[in-house]
Scaffold this motif. Structure first.
Motif, PDB file in Angstrom:
ATOM      1  N   LYS A  63      99.034  49.309  99.429  1.00  0.00           N
ATOM      2  CA  LYS A  63      99.621  49.398  99.574  1.00  0.00           C
ATOM      3  C   LYS A  63      99.832  51.622  99.697  1.00  0.00           C
ATOM      4  N   PRO A  70      97.718  54.980  99.489  1.00  0.00           N
ATOM      5  CA  PRO A  70      97.596  55.865  99.729  1.00  0.00           C
ATOM      6  C   PRO A  70      95.888  56.349 100.122  1.00  0.00           C
ATOM      7  N   SER A 120     100.354  55.097 104.245  1.00  0.00           N
ATOM      8  CA  SER A 120     100.432  55.730 103.320  1.00  0.00           C
ATOM      9  C   SER A 120      98.829  57.287 103.776  1.00  0.00           C
ATOM     10  N   ARG A 137     105.562  58.091 104.366  1.00  0.00           N
ATOM     11  CA  ARG A 137     104.554  57.873 103.773  1.00  0.00           C
ATOM     12  C   ARG A 137     103.379  58.589 103.712  1.00  0.00           C
TER      13      ARG A 137
END
Ligand code: NAD
Ligand code: UD2
Length: 309
Positions: free
Chosen positions: A3, A5, A29, A49
């Motif tokens: 998750k 980025p 993201s 995101r």
């Protein structure tokens, strides 16, 4: 899926913003670091995101903050105009070399390994003219832009050997597609020609129009960048990114004419000094390790997608 980025430097630019769209579609993201020197915030979707940081890759403190918590970096931020680098070598160097070094150092400190880097066919200079250029072709960086790209490759390799960074170094040939800015005379030829064709303004060809380039549609390029983030193991050394297809400017004009219906007046002037006659990628290395979309986007289809926006 991880998750955390992906940091895209230069993410508000032509290639970067197309990559952001792809990464979002893949569920990632995305954090963007861009000084908006040529990029535009309007190129970016407002999306939960997406996180945007306005700032410079030459600012080491900011780069440190920007990489925090990221899983990987795609380093696209650069003064992308060769002519701008000729006019301002010192200023360009801050973005194009110091920026790369800051990214490497900040990644080392933060323990982030994977970085995808946008190098350029410019590192070959005029070598390989007339035949497909493979990665072993002698390097001949003729401009500050090319020198900084080649030096960046060497720094990335140093950080790989010394600190375990995982750089994927792509040497892009000629990329085209939506959001490529046509505003400078040194912008990509396809962005200039299509803009002029749409506005019914005269088109200038420098030379006889029989010079050739290896054009790749940006949507196909960003698929490769996405794969580079996921490769189990990286390749040591750079990889050419092109289709190994030569398209002359005259063929390009014919294709634009087919897509828009009718071309505005076209005039032929003296070739630009230092212009390369033929540039085509030997892409055997790329094809061994990456999957180009099947089929790749053909010139007429790519032009149609570019013109429909
Ligand atoms: P672009 O100018 O649209 O994108 C570059 C982005 O980097 C812009 O958004 C700009 O605002 C940003 N930027 C510039 N200097 C910065 C700095 N110091 N700090 C933070 N952000 C900065 O150009 P592009 O065509 O999308 O190029 C992307 C990358 O691909 C560049 O590294 C370029 O050298 C490389 N490349 C492009 C091509 C091509 O055909 N377009 C070919 C070879 C290599
Ligand atoms: C590309 C890159 C450059 C560098 C180089 C390496 C772009 C914009 N430039 O330069 O950064 O990496 O490759 O080899 O991606 N032309 C016209 N009329 C115009 C504009 C251009 O005839 O209005 C000609 C130009 O003289 C050249 C051809 O079109 O022969 C392609 O020009 P370009 O600037 O799109 O790309 P190139 O390959 O010279």
């Amino acid at each position: 899926m991880d998750k955390s980025p992906v940091l895209v430097t230069g993410g508000a630019g032509f290639i970067g913003s197309n990559l952001v769209d792809l990464l979002l579609a893949h569920g990632h993201s995305v954090r963007i670091l861009d000084n908006l020197s040529t990029g535009k915030q309007a190129n970016l979707p407002s999306h939960p995101r997406v996180e945007f940081i306005k700032g410079d890759v030459a600012d080491v403190q900011l780069v440190r903050r920007a990489v925090q918590g990221c899983q990987a970096v795609v380093h696209l931020a650069a003064v992308a105009s060769v002519q701008a680098s000729v006019e301002d070598p010192v200023g360009t160097h801050q973005s194009n070399l110091v920026g790369t070094l800051n990214i490497c150092e900040a990644m080392r400190e933060a323990g982030i390994r994977r970085v995808v880097f946008a190098s350029s066919a410019a590192v070959y200079g005029n070598n390989g003219d007339g035949e497909a250029i493979d990665e072993e072709t002698p390097k001949a960086p003729l401009t500050p832009y090319a020198a900084d790209k080649l030096a960046s490759e060497h720094y990335l390799d140093f950080y790989r050997r010394q600190h375990g960074l995982e750089p994927v170094v792509f040497r892009f040939f000629n990329i085209y597609g939506p959001r490529q800015d046509p505003s400078s005379p040194y912008s990509g030829v396809i962005s200039i020609f299509t803009e002029r064709a749409l506005k019914r303004q005269p088109i200038t060809v420098f030379g006889d129009g029989e010079q050739t380039r290896d054009f790749l549609y940006v949507g196909d390029l960003v698929e490769l960048l996405g794969q580079a983030l996921k490769q189990e193991e990286i390749d040591v050394g750079a990889i050419n990114v092109g289709l190994n297809r030569a398209t002359s400017l005259n063929q390009l004009l014919a294709a634009i004419g087919d897509v828009v219906g009718e071309l505005p007046p076209v005039s032929y002037q003296a070739a630009r000094s230092g212009d390369i006659r033929h540039s085509r990628a030997d892409n055997a290395r790329l094809l061994q390790r990456y999957r180009l979309p099947n089929p790749v986007t053909g010139m007429r289809e790519g032009l149609a997608r570019l013109l429909e926006r």
